[in-house]
Write a protein that holds these residues in place. Sequence first.
Motif, short mmCIF file in Angstrom:
data_model
loop_
_atom_site.label_atom_id
_atom_site.label_comp_id
_atom_site.label_asym_id
_atom_site.label_seq_id
_atom_site.Cartn_x
_atom_site.Cartn_y
_atom_site.Cartn_z
N PRO A 158 -9.49 -4.54 -4.57
CA PRO A 158 -8.08 -4.75 -4.18
C PRO A 158 -7.32 -3.45 -3.96
O PRO A 158 -6.49 -3.37 -3.06
CB PRO A 158 -7.50 -5.53 -5.37
CG PRO A 158 -8.66 -6.20 -6.01
CD PRO A 158 -9.84 -5.29 -5.79
N GLU A 159 -7.63 -2.43 -4.76
CA GLU A 159 -6.92 -1.15 -4.64
C GLU A 159 -7.33 -0.38 -3.39
O GLU A 159 -6.68 0.61 -3.02
CB GLU A 159 -7.14 -0.29 -5.88
CG GLU A 159 -8.56 0.16 -6.13
CD GLU A 159 -9.40 -0.84 -6.91
OE1 GLU A 159 -10.49 -0.43 -7.39
OE2 GLU A 159 -8.98 -2.02 -7.05
N LYS A 160 -8.39 -0.83 -2.70
CA LYS A 160 -8.83 -0.18 -1.45
C LYS A 160 -8.63 -1.10 -0.24
O LYS A 160 -8.99 -0.74 0.88
CB LYS A 160 -10.31 0.22 -1.55
CG LYS A 160 -10.59 1.26 -2.63
CD LYS A 160 -12.03 1.76 -2.56
CE LYS A 160 -12.28 2.82 -3.64
NZ LYS A 160 -13.60 3.48 -3.48
N ASP A 161 -8.04 -2.26 -0.47
CA ASP A 161 -7.86 -3.29 0.56
C ASP A 161 -6.64 -2.96 1.42
O ASP A 161 -5.57 -3.55 1.27
CB ASP A 161 -7.72 -4.65 -0.12
CG ASP A 161 -7.16 -5.73 0.79
OD1 ASP A 161 -7.61 -5.80 1.95
OD2 ASP A 161 -6.28 -6.48 0.34
N VAL A 162 -6.81 -2.00 2.34
CA VAL A 162 -5.66 -1.52 3.11
C VAL A 162 -5.19 -2.51 4.17
O VAL A 162 -4.12 -2.31 4.76
CB VAL A 162 -5.94 -0.13 3.73
CG1 VAL A 162 -5.93 0.94 2.64
CG2 VAL A 162 -7.27 -0.10 4.48
N LEU B 151 -1.32 0.73 8.65
CA LEU B 151 -2.64 0.85 8.04
C LEU B 151 -2.82 2.24 7.43
O LEU B 151 -3.30 2.39 6.30
CB LEU B 151 -3.72 0.59 9.10
CG LEU B 151 -5.16 0.88 8.68
CD1 LEU B 151 -5.62 -0.12 7.64
CD2 LEU B 151 -6.09 0.86 9.89
N LEU B 152 -2.40 3.26 8.16
CA LEU B 152 -2.47 4.63 7.64
C LEU B 152 -1.56 4.78 6.42
O LEU B 152 -1.93 5.43 5.43
CB LEU B 152 -2.07 5.63 8.73
CG LEU B 152 -2.80 5.55 10.07
CD1 LEU B 152 -2.36 6.66 11.00
CD2 LEU B 152 -4.31 5.60 9.87
N LYS B 153 -0.39 4.17 6.49
CA LYS B 153 0.56 4.20 5.37
C LYS B 153 -0.07 3.60 4.12
O LYS B 153 0.05 4.15 3.01
CB LYS B 153 1.83 3.44 5.76
CG LYS B 153 2.91 3.33 4.69
CD LYS B 153 4.15 2.68 5.31
CE LYS B 153 5.23 2.41 4.29
NZ LYS B 153 4.91 1.25 3.44
N ASN B 154 -0.75 2.47 4.27
CA ASN B 154 -1.42 1.82 3.14
C ASN B 154 -2.52 2.72 2.56
O ASN B 154 -2.72 2.75 1.34
CB ASN B 154 -2.02 0.48 3.56
CG ASN B 154 -1.00 -0.65 3.53
OD1 ASN B 154 0.13 -0.46 3.10
ND2 ASN B 154 -1.41 -1.83 3.97
N THR B 155 -3.24 3.42 3.44
CA THR B 155 -4.32 4.29 2.97
C THR B 155 -3.77 5.46 2.17
O THR B 155 -4.32 5.83 1.12
CB THR B 155 -5.16 4.79 4.16
OG1 THR B 155 -5.62 3.66 4.93
CG2 THR B 155 -6.36 5.59 3.69
N VAL B 156 -2.67 6.05 2.63
CA VAL B 156 -2.04 7.13 1.87
C VAL B 156 -1.55 6.61 0.52
O VAL B 156 -1.73 7.27 -0.52
CB VAL B 156 -0.86 7.75 2.68
CG1 VAL B 156 -0.07 8.74 1.84
CG2 VAL B 156 -1.39 8.43 3.95
N GLU B 157 -0.97 5.42 0.52
CA GLU B 157 -0.50 4.82 -0.72
C GLU B 157 -1.66 4.56 -1.68
O GLU B 157 -1.56 4.82 -2.89
CB GLU B 157 0.23 3.50 -0.41
CG GLU B 157 0.93 2.87 -1.58
CD GLU B 157 1.72 1.63 -1.20
OE1 GLU B 157 1.77 0.69 -2.00
OE2 GLU B 157 2.25 1.59 -0.08
N ALA B 158 -2.79 4.07 -1.14
CA ALA B 158 -3.96 3.81 -1.98
C ALA B 158 -4.50 5.10 -2.59
O ALA B 158 -4.89 5.14 -3.76
CB ALA B 158 -5.05 3.12 -1.14
N ALA B 159 -4.50 6.18 -1.79
CA ALA B 159 -4.95 7.48 -2.30
C ALA B 159 -4.03 7.98 -3.40
O ALA B 159 -4.48 8.51 -4.42
CB ALA B 159 -5.02 8.48 -1.15
N ARG B 160 -2.74 7.79 -3.19
CA ARG B 160 -1.75 8.24 -4.20
C ARG B 160 -1.93 7.44 -5.50
O ARG B 160 -1.89 8.00 -6.60
CB ARG B 160 -0.34 8.08 -3.64
CG ARG B 160 0.75 8.73 -4.51
CD ARG B 160 2.13 8.52 -3.93
NE ARG B 160 2.31 9.20 -2.66
CZ ARG B 160 2.56 8.62 -1.51
NH1 ARG B 160 2.62 7.29 -1.43
NH2 ARG B 160 2.72 9.33 -0.41
N ASN B 161 -2.16 6.15 -5.37
CA ASN B 161 -2.35 5.30 -6.55
C ASN B 161 -3.63 5.67 -7.31
O ASN B 161 -3.70 5.51 -8.54
CB ASN B 161 -2.42 3.83 -6.15
CG ASN B 161 -1.09 3.31 -5.66
OD1 ASN B 161 -0.04 3.89 -5.92
ND2 ASN B 161 -1.11 2.18 -4.95
N ALA B 162 -4.64 6.15 -6.58
CA ALA B 162 -5.92 6.50 -7.20
C ALA B 162 -5.91 7.86 -7.87
O ALA B 162 -6.78 8.18 -8.66
CB ALA B 162 -7.04 6.45 -6.16
#
Length: 285
Positions: free
Chosen positions: A113-117, A273-284
């Motif tokens: 779920p944390e990578k589900d962009v 989609l790019l925004k979600n990926t940056v957010e996922a990286a920040r969360n990780a």
Amino acid sequence: MIIDGKQAAADLRVELAAQVKQLQDEKNITPGLTVVLVGEDPASQVYVRNKVKQTREVGMISNEIKLSAETTEQKLLNVLDELNNDDSVHGILVQLPLPKHINETTVIAKIAPEKDVDGFHAMNSGRLVNGEPGALVPCTPQGCIILAKKALGDNLSGKNAVVIGRSNIVGKPVALLLLQENCTVTIAHSRTQDLGAVCRQADIIIAAVGIAEFVQADWVKPGATVIDVGINRIERDGKAKLVGDVDYANVEPIAGAITPVPGGVGPMTIACLLKNTVEAARNAS
């Protein structure tokens, strides 16, 4: 007012490039997106190329995994297991549609779920319903809200919004996002009785029904903001043409603001989609 989705997407990519650099400088992290493409659907190949190109333009790592149309469901699930366990991959996207022998629901459920962009996992859907922080939200609905704010300003509170379409990918999540913005929301669809009367009450119409030029001019209140999610290929005057779910030529003079097709919601989908990926990286991190 014609809402320029291309410019809005370009503006968002500039912001994201700055956020990527900040993550690199402060935490030595470069957000990474991996796109998995199964089969050789021509439209999917174009989408994937655009995603890869734009991911790299903002300074992120972009990887693409191409699998044959004969790939078994288990093989795809094994690939997703590997990506789930790879710390350099912050976002995973499986390009839809998949070949008929592969169950999309099973595949989406396999993505962490944390990578589900794409924001399609049941965990992210549930967080969105509950209004919990940390949800990765589907990209097209996010883009719709950003474009509505381009026309109406950041405060949508109290606006009457009608969403035409009830899909899990657009209709339902965009309705939930509008509720978070304190709009009064009606979800309508092709079977809604007297749909024109329902739409005429709306300050914001989001059309995501998948029927070419479905929304008519006499359905639109003068000055309303119309966000057209539809992409339909039709033949007109002997030529192939892309049109939305809104009768653009007749609605545009009435609407206060409207998105064109193409050039409206489409470009925002990849940017989000790019925004979600940056957010996922920040969360990780």
